[in-house]
Design an enzyme around this catalytic site. Structure first.
Site, mmCIF file in Angstrom:
data_model
loop_
_atom_site.group_PDB
_atom_site.id
_atom_site.type_symbol
_atom_site.label_atom_id
_atom_site.label_comp_id
_atom_site.label_asym_id
_atom_site.label_seq_id
_atom_site.Cartn_x
_atom_site.Cartn_y
_atom_site.Cartn_z
ATOM 1 N N ASP A 1 0.809 -1.214 0.000
ATOM 2 C CA ASP A 1 0.000 0.000 0.000
ATOM 3 C C ASP A 1 0.845 1.269 0.000
ATOM 4 O OD1 ASP A 1 -2.417 -1.163 -0.195
ATOM 5 O OD2 ASP A 1 -2.948 -1.057 1.916
ATOM 6 N N ASP B 1 -14.001 34.235 -35.932
ATOM 7 C CA ASP B 1 -13.620 32.844 -35.709
ATOM 8 C C ASP B 1 -14.325 32.262 -34.488
ATOM 9 O OD1 ASP B 1 -12.286 30.711 -36.664
ATOM 10 O OD2 ASP B 1 -10.401 31.125 -35.652
ATOM 11 N N LEU C 1 -9.633 19.873 -37.619
ATOM 12 C CA LEU C 1 -9.772 20.216 -39.026
ATOM 13 C C LEU C 1 -8.567 19.773 -39.833
ATOM 14 C CD1 LEU C 1 -11.333 23.788 -38.757
ATOM 15 C CD2 LEU C 1 -12.456 21.687 -39.489
#
Length: 533
Positions: free
Chosen positions: A36, A292, A429
């Site tokens: 752990d 834009d 794009l």
């Protein structure tokens, strides 16, 4: 018990260690089975600080249990001798909780000064990361804070900054710059970088500033009840929230200044908040009005994360970028009511409250928004769906723990958020243009010569090669999807990839409505005309 796979919140130990690892002279002793101690590797890998995490493991072994022994007292002695911390936090594990060991009694047998030991006996089965961190920090403040005389000059405490916080150090730097411009000094930052002595000095500040709803509010409320200290809560995410945050802070500071007969602070010129001292502090107001960015007004966004960043991001997208919010959610059910109240009027549907990533992934697949703001888990889901995603909340990947200056809060944070939104939505794009005009050798898509069929975005089943010479080859589909002919698939490939799955789904729905069983080129064209594509 659910499988601990892709959980939004860490364990109670993770929350405890986020607090103790943030502080200078505090050490955690975790009473747990061997293995752990993975948490130390997490901090070493992600935090990117030169200090090693202040955490030790008191190993619980089967042979010790058989003999009725415990290694906790010896571990506490070793930590005291080697590190000599001001405070040792003893934390239980799931194993020790099941064994019902009395950690208080075991700690007293260590011989270490009891005043230096805090047994934070939280239930590891019921309490998770954020609640454990908030509870421990509040307890440390209760133990340490002492009556103080207020500082002569206006000052604040910055509460809630913890190790592994989302863009923690950059946000802290951003707020430091704003406060310096206002002429306000910082008394203590806690728990990040604070010592126990620093916690004792907390009441000497004029105001407690708590940017994060999940962390620091408990300590701030205690300081208000005990010492009458005012609280400024809320994250300055975006230009207008930052301006309001500054105005609210100045109002609280000036109230105290009047009581003490001291000069009031004035709002500086906005250019003083900019990096060069000459221009506007943020480019978001004009950037959002460019041609834009005005195209973003029709884009749909979905937000999911912790309470603070979900609220901040929804308001930023809606109020400052003009995007359409189709839904939002949080994995922190304890803070869901606060999120609902903050986002009243912003959401078209009820707030989603869940810690199951599959539900959020299904929501994204059903809605196919133009932008998802979420955690690293939503990023994984969106990658499979080709949906743009930006990470705005923990849990995160290593790339969100940066060495460079990259704030989310303040004026500079607003610029970075706007940039991230823009690039997340726009960079796809480039791939679309390559798909459309030719890949020039860049293998973005699978082999286009292979005859295949996609179904709801998944790979098509392997099929036998169709008979040569047929104008339209139909290949069987998997699952609930409809068969597509080759010419329809070629037409679909001309659709930008980031909306391709959405177009496929809408086309199939349209075909079912008109009674078609196969998507041909003619059906695809009809669907495009009918759906406005």
């Amino acid at each position: 018990m659910r499988l601990a796979f892709w959980l939004y919140e860490g364990t109670a130990l993770h929350g405890i260690s986020r607090v103790t690892n943030s502080m200078k002279d505090v050490h955690t002793v975790y009473h747990a089975p061997q293995g752990d101690d993975y948490i130390t590797a997490t901090y070493t890998m992600l935090e990117r600080t030169p200090q090693f995490p202040g955490l030790s493991i008191s190993v619980v072994r089967g042979q010790d249990l058989a003999r009725g022994e415990s290694r906790l007292p010896a571990t506490l002695q070793q930590v005291e001798e080697h590190y000599n911390p001001r405070m040792i936090v003893v934390a239980p594990s799931c194993s020790t909780a099941l064994l019902q060991e009395d950690l208080e009694q075991l700690s007293r047998h260590s011989g270490v000064d009891p005043d230096k030991i805090l047994v934070y006996d939280v239930n590891p089965f019921r309490v998770q990361e954020h609640e454990a961190a908030e509870g421990l920090f509040t307890e440390l403040v209760k133990r340490s804070a002492q009556p103080q005389t207020l500082t002569e000059q206006p000052s604040v405490n910055l509460l809630g900054f913890t190790s592994l916080g989302f863009h923690l150090r950059s946000d802290l730097t951003s707020l430091r710059r704003i406060l310096k411009t206002l002429g306000i000094t910082i008394n203590v930052v806690a728990p990040w970088g604070a010592s126990m002595d620093d916690l004792s000095r907390l009441p000497s500040a004029w105001v407690n500033v708590v940017p994060y709803h999940e962390m620091g509010n408990g300590a701030a409320r205690y300081l208000r009840e005990k010492f009458g200290m005012p609280i400024l809560s809320g994250a300055p995410m975006g230009v207008n929230p930052t301006l309001k945050w500054i105005e609210d802070l100045l109002a609280q500071i000036n109230d105290i200044a009047r009581e003490r007969g001291l000069p009031l602070l004035d709002m500086p010129d906005l250019t003083e908040f900019s990096l060069d001292g000459l221009s506007a502090p943020s480019g978001v107001p004009w950037f959002a009005r460019t041609a834009d960015m005005e195209s973003f007004s029709g884009k749909r966004a979905f937000v999911f994360g912790d309470a603070t960043h979900t609220v901040g991001m929804v308001k930023f997208l809606k109020d400052e970028l003009g995007m359409q919010i189709i839904g939002a959610g949080t994995y922190l059910s304890r803070h869901a009511d606060w999120v609902r109240s903050e986002l009243e009027g912003y959401l078209p549907e009820p707030l989603i409250v869940t810690d199951k990533f599959q539900e959020i992934s299904k929501k994204i697949e059903d809605e196919m928004p133009e932008l998802v703001c979420g955690t690293q888990m939503e990023r994984h889901s969106c990658r499979k769906l080709d949906v743009p995603c930006m990470v705005i909340s923990t849990p995160t990947h290593i790339e969100d723990h940066l060495i460079a200056y990259y704030p989310i809060l303040g004026f500079e944070g607003a610029d970075i958020l706007a940039d991230r939104v823009y690039t997340s939505c726009k960079l796809g794009l480039e791939k679309h243009l390559i798909d459309f005009f030719g890949d020039a050798g860049l293998e973005y898509e699978d082999d286009e010569e292979a005859v295949g069929l996609s179904t709801n975005g998944h790979a098509a089943a392997e099929t036998e090669t169709s008979i040569a010479g047929e104008a339209a080859t139909v290949v069987s589909a998997e699952g609930d999807g409809m068969p597509w002919t080759d010419d329809a698939e070629k037409m679909l490939k001309k659709v930008p990839f980031f909306v391709r799955k959405k177009v496929r789904k809408n086309t199939e729905n349209y075909a079912r409505e008109i009674g078609e069983t196969t998507i041909s080129g003619d059906v695809f064209r009809k669907a495009k005309e009918a759906l406005g594509g």
